[in-house]
Design an enzyme around this catalytic site. Structure first.
Site, PDB file in Angstrom:
ATOM      1  N   GLY A 203       0.833  -1.211   0.000  1.00  0.00           N
ATOM      2  CA  GLY A 203       0.000   0.000   0.000  1.00  0.00           C
ATOM      3  C   GLY A 203       0.861   1.251   0.000  1.00  0.00           C
ATOM      4  O   GLY A 203       1.832   1.326   0.750  1.00  0.00           O
TER       5      GLY A 203
ATOM      6  N   ARG B 198       1.146  -4.308  -5.531  1.00  0.00           N
ATOM      7  CA  ARG B 198       1.289  -5.697  -5.038  1.00  0.00           C
ATOM      8  C   ARG B 198       1.897  -6.480  -6.186  1.00  0.00           C
ATOM      9  O   ARG B 198       1.775  -6.083  -7.355  1.00  0.00           O
ATOM     10  CB  ARG B 198      -0.065  -6.293  -4.685  1.00  0.00           C
ATOM     11  CG  ARG B 198      -1.035  -5.328  -4.016  1.00  0.00           C
ATOM     12  CD  ARG B 198      -0.935  -5.306  -2.523  1.00  0.00           C
ATOM     13  NE  ARG B 198      -1.801  -4.249  -1.997  1.00  0.00           N
ATOM     14  CZ  ARG B 198      -1.698  -3.724  -0.784  1.00  0.00           C
ATOM     15  NH1 ARG B 198      -0.734  -4.116   0.031  1.00  0.00           N
ATOM     16  NH2 ARG B 198      -2.522  -2.807  -0.361  1.00  0.00           N
TER      17      ARG B 198
ATOM     18  N   ASP C  25       4.855  -5.144   6.255  1.00  0.00           N
ATOM     19  CA  ASP C  25       5.408  -6.447   6.642  1.00  0.00           C
ATOM     20  C   ASP C  25       5.335  -7.461   5.500  1.00  0.00           C
ATOM     21  O   ASP C  25       6.200  -8.334   5.387  1.00  0.00           O
ATOM     22  CB  ASP C  25       4.761  -6.977   7.926  1.00  0.00           C
ATOM     23  CG  ASP C  25       3.291  -7.276   7.750  1.00  0.00           C
ATOM     24  OD1 ASP C  25       2.617  -6.543   7.001  1.00  0.00           O
ATOM     25  OD2 ASP C  25       2.809  -8.246   8.361  1.00  0.00           O
TER      26      ASP C  25
ATOM     27  N   THR D  91       4.047   2.290   5.545  1.00  0.00           N
ATOM     28  CA  THR D  91       2.652   1.858   5.437  1.00  0.00           C
ATOM     29  C   THR D  91       1.835   2.722   6.379  1.00  0.00           C
ATOM     30  O   THR D  91       2.312   3.057   7.471  1.00  0.00           O
ATOM     31  CB  THR D  91       2.470   0.373   5.801  1.00  0.00           C
ATOM     32  OG1 THR D  91       1.074   0.103   6.009  1.00  0.00           O
ATOM     33  CG2 THR D  91       3.199  -0.032   7.066  1.00  0.00           C
TER      34      THR D  91
ATOM     35  N   ASP E 121      -0.538   1.762   8.018  1.00  0.00           N
ATOM     36  CA  ASP E 121      -1.163   0.912   9.042  1.00  0.00           C
ATOM     37  C   ASP E 121      -0.439   0.894  10.397  1.00  0.00           C
ATOM     38  O   ASP E 121      -1.019   0.507  11.401  1.00  0.00           O
ATOM     39  CB  ASP E 121      -1.277  -0.535   8.540  1.00  0.00           C
ATOM     40  CG  ASP E 121      -2.082  -0.645   7.264  1.00  0.00           C
ATOM     41  OD1 ASP E 121      -2.912   0.247   7.019  1.00  0.00           O
ATOM     42  OD2 ASP E 121      -1.863  -1.597   6.490  1.00  0.00           O
TER      43      ASP E 121
ATOM     44  N   ASP F  33       1.692  -1.159  11.644  1.00  0.00           N
ATOM     45  CA  ASP F  33       1.488  -2.503  12.194  1.00  0.00           C
ATOM     46  C   ASP F  33       2.779  -3.318  12.161  1.00  0.00           C
ATOM     47  O   ASP F  33       2.743  -4.529  11.962  1.00  0.00           O
ATOM     48  CB  ASP F  33       0.378  -3.223  11.403  1.00  0.00           C
ATOM     49  CG  ASP F  33       0.688  -3.305   9.905  1.00  0.00           C
ATOM     50  OD1 ASP F  33       1.659  -2.677   9.459  1.00  0.00           O
ATOM     51  OD2 ASP F  33      -0.048  -4.001   9.184  1.00  0.00           O
TER      52      ASP F  33
ATOM     53  N   ARG G 199      -5.938  -2.110   7.862  1.00  0.00           N
ATOM     54  CA  ARG G 199      -5.838  -3.551   7.568  1.00  0.00           C
ATOM     55  C   ARG G 199      -6.288  -4.342   8.788  1.00  0.00           C
ATOM     56  O   ARG G 199      -7.419  -4.228   9.169  1.00  0.00           O
ATOM     57  CB  ARG G 199      -4.422  -3.905   7.133  1.00  0.00           C
ATOM     58  CG  ARG G 199      -4.422  -4.516   5.752  1.00  0.00           C
ATOM     59  CD  ARG G 199      -3.060  -4.974   5.330  1.00  0.00           C
ATOM     60  NE  ARG G 199      -3.150  -5.625   4.046  1.00  0.00           N
ATOM     61  CZ  ARG G 199      -2.139  -6.192   3.449  1.00  0.00           C
ATOM     62  NH1 ARG G 199      -0.948  -6.189   4.012  1.00  0.00           N
ATOM     63  NH2 ARG G 199      -2.284  -6.776   2.295  1.00  0.00           N
TER      64      ARG G 199
HETATM   65  P1  ATP Z   1       0.606  -2.595   3.415  1.00  0.00           P
HETATM   66  O1  ATP Z   1       0.542  -3.134   4.809  1.00  0.00           O
HETATM   67  O2  ATP Z   1       0.690  -1.103   3.391  1.00  0.00           O
HETATM   68  O3  ATP Z   1      -0.459  -3.103   2.520  1.00  0.00           O
HETATM   69  P2  ATP Z   1       2.549  -4.591   2.680  1.00  0.00           P
HETATM   70  O4  ATP Z   1       3.963  -4.490   2.285  1.00  0.00           O
HETATM   71  O5  ATP Z   1       2.259  -5.375   3.934  1.00  0.00           O
HETATM   72  O6  ATP Z   1       2.003  -3.095   2.780  1.00  0.00           O
HETATM   73  P3  ATP Z   1       1.453  -6.683   1.013  1.00  0.00           P
HETATM   74  O7  ATP Z   1       0.445  -6.626  -0.072  1.00  0.00           O
HETATM   75  O8  ATP Z   1       1.177  -7.597   2.153  1.00  0.00           O
HETATM   76  O9  ATP Z   1       1.670  -5.175   1.473  1.00  0.00           O
HETATM   77  O10 ATP Z   1       2.863  -7.128   0.386  1.00  0.00           O
HETATM   78  C1  ATP Z   1       3.404  -6.418  -0.705  1.00  0.00           C
HETATM   79  C2  ATP Z   1       4.047  -7.381  -1.656  1.00  0.00           C
HETATM   80  O11 ATP Z   1       5.119  -8.079  -1.005  1.00  0.00           O
HETATM   81  C3  ATP Z   1       3.157  -8.485  -2.198  1.00  0.00           C
HETATM   82  O12 ATP Z   1       2.339  -8.045  -3.264  1.00  0.00           O
HETATM   83  C4  ATP Z   1       4.187  -9.498  -2.661  1.00  0.00           C
HETATM   84  O13 ATP Z   1       4.765  -9.104  -3.873  1.00  0.00           O
HETATM   85  C5  ATP Z   1       5.244  -9.371  -1.569  1.00  0.00           C
HETATM   86  N1  ATP Z   1       5.012 -10.411  -0.540  1.00  0.00           N
HETATM   87  C6  ATP Z   1       4.173 -10.371   0.497  1.00  0.00           C
HETATM   88  N2  ATP Z   1       4.208 -11.505   1.226  1.00  0.00           N
HETATM   89  C7  ATP Z   1       5.105 -12.316   0.591  1.00  0.00           C
HETATM   90  C8  ATP Z   1       5.594 -13.622   0.833  1.00  0.00           C
HETATM   91  N3  ATP Z   1       5.185 -14.377   1.881  1.00  0.00           N
HETATM   92  N4  ATP Z   1       6.515 -14.138  -0.033  1.00  0.00           N
HETATM   93  C9  ATP Z   1       6.945 -13.411  -1.081  1.00  0.00           C
HETATM   94  N5  ATP Z   1       6.522 -12.152  -1.349  1.00  0.00           N
HETATM   95  C10 ATP Z   1       5.617 -11.607  -0.541  1.00  0.00           C
END
Ligand code: ATP
Length: 329
Positions: free
Chosen positions: A14, A75, A106, A129, A131, A133, A175
């Site tokens: 995000g 993503r 994360d 982020t 969030d 979190d 989230r």
């Molecule tokens: P936000 O909390 O703001 O949404 P985020 O980084 O937690 O940010 P996610 O959509 O959970 O957002 O993760 C971003 C990207 O990281 C995913 O689209 C994917 O490409 C990668 N990713 C997340 N989890 C994994 C995983 N377990 N293994 C490999 N890549 C991952």
């Protein structure tokens, strides 16, 4: 002079206000260290597609006040596959990248850990982020702006709620974390803050909530009543909750979902400063050869946390619930 390194940056997951100031800080600090900097577009997708741009002073000169991210965020489902990870790793090798700085949440750090199994370069995380979190930092980049945005909206809703003597359920983002709801709720003087950290049994919680609202309105019907609710905190929507409250109390009840406005806008000072601090510190750690860590700030002190530990929010949640119970009036 330190070895000329090539640093790559991605903004992933995000988007959050403050990502641009972080890109700026990394770039300017890295250039001062005589490193090269590139930015891959659209998170991990840019790695897989080899879509990147060189970042120079000219690119980052005028971005500290801008929301969004100049290198875009996204993503990337392919990172959940072995072939996607191999492609991303090959692309980093092909572009002679020594160090990858991941600005994201994360999930993005999990992606970084998965990538590290296929690529031996340095990986440093910066928490970006709305969030807030993530374990290992008091605040994530974007959080301060998101609360202010939510607060501005809730204040406006309060005005109209007051004029019409209505009850309002306002849903905020986060989230699975209720911290935006808590902080925006505390700052706006919301009568109720609803987040899953407070809920053991949803039915019991809802029954008590409805009783509390009814009692409060019975004592002073001629006032507004605002409930700030974290997204995903209940199995029912904000609108359904408002309808149930109307049925239970007889008072006109409405709902509002704030949604994506919370991700946009110029970053507030707190986010710009945090982003600048974390960006500079990330480059210092690149220089020192460190890897597999996230840079955060706790109690005013810069600290590092292993990427693997950043999603362990158990202790954080305990502090969070204690603060919420203590300061909610
Ligand atoms: P936000 O909390 O703001 O949404 P985020 O980084 O937690 O940010 P996610 O959509 O959970 O957002 O993760 C971003 C990207 O990281 C995913 O689209 C994917 O490409 C990668 N990713 C997340 N989890 C994994 C995983 N377990 N293994 C490999 N890549 C991952």
């Amino acid at each position: 002079m330190s070895k000329q390194k090539r640093i790559a940056i991605i903004t992933s997951g995000g988007d959050a206000p403050g990502m641009n100031p972080a890109i700026r800080a990394i770039t300017l600090k890295a250039l001062k260290c005589n490193f090269q900097v590139i930015g891959y577009y659209c998170g991990y997708n840019g790695l897989i597609d080899e879509h990147y741009t060189e970042l120079t002073t000219r690119h980052v000169n005028d971005i500290i006040h801008r929301g969004g991210t100049i290198i875009k965020s996204a993503r990337c489902p392919a990172m959940h596959t072995e072939s996607g990870l191999l492609q991303a790793a090959n692309s980093l090798r092909k572009c002679h990248v020594d160090s990858l700085i991941v600005i994201g949440g994360d999930g993005s750090f999990k992606g970084a850990e998965a990538l590290a199994k296929h690529w031996s370069g340095q990986i440093i995380g910066i928490p970006g982020t709305i969030d807030n979190d993530i374990n290992g930092t008091d605040a994530t980049i974007g959080f301060y702006t998101a609360i202010d945005t939510a607060l501005g909206c809730i204040d406006k809703i309060r005005d109209t709620a007051q004029a019409f003597e209505r009850t309002f359920v306002v849903e905020v983002m986060g989230r699975d974390c209720g911290i935006i709801a808590m902080e925006a709720g505390l700052a706006s003087g919301a009568e109720q803050i609803i987040c899953k950290e407070l809920i053991d049994d949803e039915q019991l919680f809802l029954d008590k909530l409805k009783e509390d609202v009814a009692l409060s309105l019975a004592n002073d019907a001629a006032h507004s009543y605002v409930l700030v609710m974290a997204e995903h905190s209940l199995s029912i929507s904000a609108q359904e909750l408002a309808e149930q409250l109307k049925t239970h109390t007889g008072v006109d009840s409405r709902s509002a979902i704030l949604g994506y406005v919370q991700r946009g806008g110029a970053p507030v000072a707190g986010d710009r400063i945090l982003a600048t601090q974390l960006g500079i510190e990330a480059v210092k750690h690149v220089k020192l050869g460190h890897t597999g860590i996230m840079i955060g700030v706790e109690n005013g002190q810069v600290k590092t946390t292993k990427l693997a530990d950043t999603s362990d929010t158990h202790a954080r949640n305990i502090d969070f619930v204690a603060k919420l119970k203590e300061y909610r009036l």
